[in-house]
Motif scaffolding. Sequence first.
Motif, short mmCIF file in Angstrom:
data_model
loop_
_atom_site.label_atom_id
_atom_site.label_comp_id
_atom_site.label_asym_id
_atom_site.label_seq_id
_atom_site.Cartn_x
_atom_site.Cartn_y
_atom_site.Cartn_z
N LEU A 102 38.52 56.96 35.64
CA LEU A 102 37.89 58.16 35.08
C LEU A 102 37.06 58.84 36.04
N ALA A 103 36.23 57.87 36.88
CA ALA A 103 35.39 58.34 37.85
C ALA A 103 36.01 59.13 38.71
N GLU A 104 37.17 58.77 39.23
CA GLU A 104 37.89 59.93 40.31
C GLU A 104 38.22 60.98 39.43
N GLN A 105 38.77 61.03 38.27
CA GLN A 105 39.25 62.22 37.37
C GLN A 105 38.01 63.25 37.11
N ALA A 106 36.83 62.47 36.96
CA ALA A 106 35.67 63.18 36.83
C ALA A 106 35.20 63.89 38.00
N ARG A 107 35.18 63.09 39.38
CA ARG A 107 34.58 63.92 40.41
C ARG A 107 35.80 65.02 40.87
N ALA A 108 36.98 65.11 40.50
CA ALA A 108 37.80 66.34 40.92
C ALA A 108 37.51 67.46 39.91
N ALA A 109 37.11 67.24 38.47
CA ALA A 109 36.89 68.06 37.66
C ALA A 109 35.65 68.83 37.92
N LEU A 110 34.59 68.00 38.45
CA LEU A 110 33.35 68.65 38.60
C LEU A 110 33.32 69.48 39.87
N ASP A 111 33.99 68.89 40.96
CA ASP A 111 34.41 69.76 42.22
C ASP A 111 35.19 71.06 41.69
N ALA A 112 36.04 71.05 40.82
CA ALA A 112 36.82 72.48 40.34
C ALA A 112 35.99 73.29 39.61
N ALA A 113 34.88 72.45 38.94
CA ALA A 113 34.17 73.44 38.13
C ALA A 113 32.81 74.06 38.82
N GLY A 114 32.70 73.68 40.28
CA GLY A 114 31.70 74.11 40.85
C GLY A 114 30.39 73.35 40.94
N PHE A 115 30.63 71.85 40.48
CA PHE A 115 29.31 71.15 40.20
C PHE A 115 29.64 69.87 41.12
N GLY A 116 30.03 70.09 42.38
CA GLY A 116 30.38 69.07 43.33
C GLY A 116 28.98 68.30 43.81
N ALA A 117 27.82 68.88 43.36
CA ALA A 117 26.56 68.07 43.76
C ALA A 117 26.45 67.16 42.74
N VAL A 118 26.73 66.76 41.77
CA VAL A 118 26.66 65.70 40.79
C VAL A 118 27.28 64.55 41.24
N ARG A 119 26.66 63.36 41.68
CA ARG A 119 27.16 62.00 42.40
C ARG A 119 27.52 61.44 41.35
N VAL A 120 28.88 60.90 41.39
CA VAL A 120 29.59 60.13 40.42
C VAL A 120 29.81 58.74 41.02
N VAL A 121 29.19 57.69 40.46
CA VAL A 121 29.34 56.42 40.87
C VAL A 121 29.94 55.53 39.85
N THR A 122 31.05 54.68 40.64
CA THR A 122 31.63 53.64 39.73
C THR A 122 30.98 52.28 39.60
N GLY A 123 30.76 52.02 38.31
CA GLY A 123 29.70 50.57 38.15
C GLY A 123 29.48 50.62 36.73
N ASP A 124 28.62 49.49 36.57
CA ASP A 124 28.11 49.00 35.44
C ASP A 124 26.87 49.86 34.95
N GLY A 125 27.06 50.87 34.10
CA GLY A 125 25.87 51.94 33.85
C GLY A 125 24.86 51.17 33.21
N THR A 126 25.00 50.16 32.42
CA THR A 126 23.83 49.35 31.52
C THR A 126 22.89 49.03 32.56
N LEU A 127 23.35 48.67 33.86
CA LEU A 127 22.21 48.38 34.86
C LEU A 127 21.43 49.23 35.69
N GLY A 128 21.75 50.56 35.30
CA GLY A 128 21.02 51.86 35.81
C GLY A 128 21.54 51.86 37.12
N LEU A 129 20.72 52.69 37.89
CA LEU A 129 21.08 52.96 39.39
C LEU A 129 19.48 52.89 40.01
N ALA A 130 19.27 51.46 40.38
CA ALA A 130 17.96 51.22 40.93
C ALA A 130 17.65 51.82 42.39
#
Length: 204
Positions: A102-130
């Motif tokens: 899903l992360a890869e799918q989202a990266r492609a969709a964001l790029d196609a929609a012009g939102f490539g600046a959004v950083r997509v990370v694969t991992g456990d979101g409950t830990l946040g992004l310290a």
Amino acid sequence: MVEWHIAARGVTDERVLAAMASVPRELFLLKSVAADAYADSPLPIGHGQTISQPYIVALTAEAARLSPGDRVLDVGTGSGYAAAVYAATGADVWSVEFVPALAEQARAALDAAGFGAVRVVTGDGTLGLADQAPFDAILAAAAGPEIPRPWIDQLVEGGRIVMPLERRPGWQQLVRATRRGDDLEIDDLGGVRFVPLRGEHGLS
């Protein structure tokens, strides 16, 4: 969609309404359901996950009180649609997805929609992004049993967490938690239905 399903239901933040109008939802959907892109309903995106209904995305963005330049952590990237809406308000968005495909799918969709600046990370979101903290807002598209402690620790003073909490099996409440020193000020935003939050501090 914005007029009938969002503004008519009480969302008034002009920045949020403009963001919702600017993001092409069909680019974030499977071809099999693209015809329903502007219906106000969740839709399947594969891997047992869904794209949230537009009204809930708008409600979450408004509740988070997003401003241009805010640092936002989006937990549960899914299709990438919500991350795109948050970015369209002018926020600086990081998004964490538990499912690698899903992360890869989202990266492609964001790029196609012009939102490539959004950083997509694969991992456990409950830990946040310290390594990118602190955040002005942390927004989740999956229901947990409680607000994860790492999110609170990674939030600025006055920062907002908007997430669904599963108060008891089958009953979820969308809440906004605003950090006030060591305490959280909780506002209930209404009943919702989300997929379970996955990870160390989630439901699965």
